[in-house]
Design an enzyme around this catalytic site. Sequence first.
Site, mmCIF file in Angstrom:
data_model
loop_
_atom_site.group_PDB
_atom_site.id
_atom_site.type_symbol
_atom_site.label_atom_id
_atom_site.label_comp_id
_atom_site.label_asym_id
_atom_site.label_seq_id
_atom_site.Cartn_x
_atom_site.Cartn_y
_atom_site.Cartn_z
ATOM 1 N N THR A 154 0.832 -1.200 0.000
ATOM 2 C CA THR A 154 0.000 0.000 0.000
ATOM 3 C C THR A 154 0.869 1.253 0.000
ATOM 4 O O THR A 154 2.013 1.234 0.447
ATOM 5 C CB THR A 154 -0.889 0.082 1.256
ATOM 6 N N ASP A 155 0.304 2.350 -0.500
ATOM 7 C CA ASP A 155 0.887 3.639 -0.166
ATOM 8 C C ASP A 155 0.706 3.808 1.339
ATOM 9 O O ASP A 155 -0.176 3.198 1.946
ATOM 10 C CB ASP A 155 0.188 4.759 -0.941
ATOM 11 N N TRP A 156 1.534 4.642 1.955
ATOM 12 C CA TRP A 156 1.595 4.708 3.410
ATOM 13 C C TRP A 156 0.247 5.180 3.989
ATOM 14 O O TRP A 156 -0.180 6.301 3.768
ATOM 15 C CB TRP A 156 2.739 5.611 3.836
#
Length: 778
Positions: free
Chosen positions: A231-233
């Site tokens: 995932t993106d953060w």
Amino acid sequence: MKKIQSIVAGMSLEDKIAFGSGASFWQTKEFPGYGIPAVLLCDGPHGLRKQDPGKDADMLGIFKSQKATCFPSEVTSAGSWDPELLRTVGSAIGVEAKEQGVGFVLGPGANLKRNPLCGRNFEYFSEDPLLSGKLAAGFIQGIEGEGIGTSLKHFAANSQEKSRFNSDSILDERTLRELYLTAFEIAVKEAGPATVMCAYPKLNGSHCSDNHRLLTRILREEWGFEGFVVTDWGGMNDRIEAFRAGCDLAMPGGSTYMEEQVARAVRSGKLPESAVDASATCILKQVFRVTQTLEGSHSCDYDEHHELARRVAEEGAVLLENRGGILPLAEGTRIAVIGALAKSIRFQGGGSSHINPTRVSQPLDSLPATIYADGCDDRGDTNDALVAGAELAAREAEVAVVFAGLPAHYESEGYDRENMLMPEGHVRLIRAVAAANPRTVVVLLCGAPVECDWADEVAAILYMGLPGQAGGEAIANLLYGRANPCGRLAESWPLRYQDVPSAEYFSKTKDALYLEGIYVGYRYYEKAGVPVRWPFGYGLGYTSFAYSDLEVADRTVRVKVSNTGSVAGAEVVQLYVAAPQDGLHRPLRELKAFAKVRLEPGATEEVSFRLDERSFAVWQDGWRVPGGRYEIQIADLAVALEIAGEALAIPAWQKASWYESLRGRPQQGEWEKMLGRRYQEPVLRRGEFTVDNSIMEMRDFSLVMKIVYNAAERAVIKAFGGKRDYENPRFRMMLAAATEAPLRSMVIFGSLKEKVMLGLLDMANGHFFRGLRQLIGG
């Protein structure tokens, strides 16, 4: 592989689920009992931003990171049109990653430059998917060739920063396939990245982290991706659905977000354990690979990498104007250097890609002894005294060199620009200097196109983009002809923002509505007949080239290129396919191949390209080639080519629509017909808030959320010395991360405990006492 299967088979269900999220902000989990090591990840797309995983870590480029080479941002390296150069940059970053103990580098970014105002455009390559994909592939090949993993991002259709954490990108399937997925497809198929990072926004109503069609059917089954999806953060939505979709690693680590729910889902049969096993297997395969790379000690020549950064800046710079051949300057020319950016160069963008450089070369230090005048301040403001000093300096010199563009607070990750204008002070300065000395050269430093209605008033314009830590030296070499400009624009530069097809609605609403469809950049300007300041693929140099003998045989294209000038130089050979215009609506032409050739004066080289089915195809329930008369175009040469394709159905909505004529602006009604459904703008209502809503969204409906918002704002203000500094990109990003991220993301970041989050949500929805009980329990 048998070793990995054995490890997974021996892990408890709880451990396998826990392995699917990180240990800390930048580190995967270590399980010594299973022989699983921890591995570091770090940004970024044009250099390392390595932070201590357990101390002052952030995703916004705010806290300190270890020194690393700051290569030019993608906006500049893309101007090189040279995948092999990007491979060399990738290799250098891979070497630095080994020396610093980093296993995965979070880059490159392959999102398209849909609109010039996207605040993160400097991190992306191009408005064209072929160019973006080829450059991304080169970069990935370089890093992966060093045994270090990459993370191709942000998958997919993540082309605006407004409401980025929970917006919805709404677009039709043809636009998605032909434009916004193609760059990722090329990079995955040609370079095999270790990881792909899924984007924050939803895609047509489904969170990217939960999107089985995107992450499994397209990415893995159609394209053959073999790495893991991260995932993106803070971008994880529903962990159960994410495991089912093929989203493997949730970052950052440190929380146990939805781990208990996943375990219950597996035990109840709602989620097959094989989905969790598959994620663990994908992660382990890459973790063991990079761990083996990182064994032993590694060294790095940072001086050599600084020189490479300089070369990339020189190769990516684009000479936009050169009236009367004022450039290159002769050695000994008396010049006036004007502008604050000359002594404090803007060489990179703000946000997660912000590098702590090993050193920075300033233009003023790199140019020969000169007259200098500030002309403006660091913010781009000026006054009568500063302008008068600049005019005086210009009159005393043979040539005036003005440094202008966009100061740092104009563009950054986390927000989109409000307009395409340069600072008023920069424009006033350029015009005043040009009036004082007609031999004025402007060096532009900015991460995206700006309006340049002053362009006809100056003698030359050199666009450097964001040229990295060696930008000062590169500028000096280019101005004096020690390097020959050979960059070409990777995006169109409109005359004015109003000419952009998405200008009326881009970044105006929470959701991103792709009304313009496939007509982005040159695909729109050329077919609509809208003039631009400088077109896609454009660039000048200090020599000239001629093309001849264009031939097409059995879909192999050959053309001869000659250097007809007096100095060595490089030319970008661009092949466009012009499609029939009597059927399904299409752009007039599209880039389908390119190559960079370097030629000595008088030399000629034959360049060849091989076209395939995709060179002519459109998406209509699959890739299909419409039959008809096409044209192969290179420079001013063209050859007709008859393609025996198929007759494709023309949708009923196309006739007399904007997509057929490109007259006026795209209308929502026509777009909805193309989309195949009505679009309903989301409405916020108290009582219907979910974990996908943010504090910002709920504050006007809930006194509790207003109090929480004010507390968060005060905390950010305190962190910035008590100043409410909305012009500081870091301030804006930190406040957005604290108040615009969904509540679920706040749990993942560790800002809220899950029960506290649920309690606040209950209170925001009008269930005060139930929420209060949750808060007390949390």
